[in-house]
Design a protein around this motif. Structure first.
Motif, short mmCIF file in Angstrom:
data_model
loop_
_atom_site.label_atom_id
_atom_site.label_comp_id
_atom_site.label_asym_id
_atom_site.label_seq_id
_atom_site.Cartn_x
_atom_site.Cartn_y
_atom_site.Cartn_z
N PHE A 87 0.80 -1.22 0.00
CA PHE A 87 0.00 0.00 0.00
C PHE A 87 0.84 1.27 0.00
CE2 PHE A 87 -1.95 3.41 2.54
CZ PHE A 87 -2.97 3.77 1.67
N GLN A 88 1.72 1.43 0.96
CA GLN A 88 2.48 2.68 1.08
C GLN A 88 3.37 2.92 -0.13
OE1 GLN A 88 3.37 2.50 5.62
NE2 GLN A 88 3.79 4.56 4.91
N LYS A 89 3.93 1.88 -0.69
CA LYS A 89 4.77 2.03 -1.88
C LYS A 89 3.91 2.48 -3.07
CE LYS A 89 6.03 -1.58 -4.11
NZ LYS A 89 6.56 -2.86 -4.52
N ASN A 90 2.77 1.86 -3.26
CA ASN A 90 1.93 2.16 -4.41
C ASN A 90 1.20 3.50 -4.30
OD1 ASN A 90 2.73 -0.22 -5.58
ND2 ASN A 90 0.90 -1.34 -5.01
N TYR A 91 0.99 3.97 -3.09
CA TYR A 91 0.26 5.23 -2.88
C TYR A 91 1.14 6.31 -2.26
CZ TYR A 91 -4.00 3.17 -4.44
OH TYR A 91 -4.96 2.60 -5.25
N ALA A 92 2.44 6.21 -2.48
CA ALA A 92 3.38 7.17 -1.89
C ALA A 92 3.07 8.60 -2.32
CB ALA A 92 4.81 6.79 -2.25
N ASP A 93 2.74 8.80 -3.58
CA ASP A 93 2.44 10.16 -4.06
C ASP A 93 1.21 10.74 -3.39
OD1 ASP A 93 4.64 10.07 -5.74
OD2 ASP A 93 3.46 9.53 -7.52
N GLU A 94 0.16 9.94 -3.28
CA GLU A 94 -1.07 10.41 -2.65
C GLU A 94 -0.87 10.67 -1.16
OE1 GLU A 94 -0.78 7.88 -4.71
OE2 GLU A 94 -2.32 8.06 -6.26
N ILE A 95 -0.09 9.83 -0.51
CA ILE A 95 0.21 10.01 0.91
C ILE A 95 1.01 11.29 1.12
CG2 ILE A 95 1.54 9.07 2.85
CD1 ILE A 95 0.74 6.24 1.72
N GLU A 96 2.00 11.50 0.26
CA GLU A 96 2.81 12.71 0.36
C GLU A 96 1.96 13.96 0.14
OE1 GLU A 96 6.64 14.74 -1.87
OE2 GLU A 96 6.34 12.59 -2.04
N LEU A 97 1.07 13.93 -0.85
CA LEU A 97 0.20 15.07 -1.11
C LEU A 97 -0.71 15.36 0.07
CD1 LEU A 97 -0.95 17.27 -2.93
CD2 LEU A 97 -2.43 15.52 -3.96
N GLN A 98 -1.33 14.32 0.62
CA GLN A 98 -2.20 14.50 1.78
C GLN A 98 -1.43 15.05 2.97
OE1 GLN A 98 -5.59 13.63 3.19
NE2 GLN A 98 -5.89 14.47 1.16
N THR A 99 -0.23 14.55 3.19
CA THR A 99 0.60 15.04 4.29
C THR A 99 0.91 16.52 4.10
OG1 THR A 99 1.57 12.84 4.55
CG2 THR A 99 2.77 14.68 5.54
N PHE A 100 1.27 16.90 2.89
CA PHE A 100 1.56 18.30 2.58
C PHE A 100 0.34 19.18 2.80
CE2 PHE A 100 1.62 21.73 -0.62
CZ PHE A 100 2.68 22.47 -0.11
#
Length: 94
Positions: free
Chosen positions: A74-87
């Motif tokens: 999950f975290q590898k495949n959704y790294a971009d979305e996770i980073e955007l949400q964190t930002f």
């Protein structure tokens, strides 16, 4: 504001079941546990204190990975979305 996980699960279980193409109620307990752990994990991961559509979608995707025993991806495949949400959540703090 704290996120009410029980309310999130109750409000979103039908939509998650539809997304997963699950029509019976046989797995409701299991699906509720997956959604509960996923909303807690995603909000903690991105530092969210409020829900939005993007976070709900990310939560559904994490729960889908749990359902298919692929959480390690999950975290590898959704790294971009996770980073955007964190930002975005860090901007809300400012």
């Amino acid at each position: 504001m704290a996120i009410d996980t029980a309310k999130f699960v109750e409000d979103n279980l039908p939509a998650f079941k539809e997304r997963m193409r699950i029509t019976s109620g046989d797995e409701d307990g299991r699906l509720k546990r997956m959604l509960t752990s996923s909303i807690v994990a995603t909000t903690s991961l991105v530092g969210a204190t409020e829900l939005d559509e993007m976070l709900t979608e990310l939560t559904f995707e994490r729960a889908r990975y749990v359902y298919h025993d692929a959480l390690d991806e999950f975290q590898k495949n959704y790294a971009d979305e996770i980073e955007l949400q964190t930002f975005l959540n860090s901007l809300k703090e400012i």
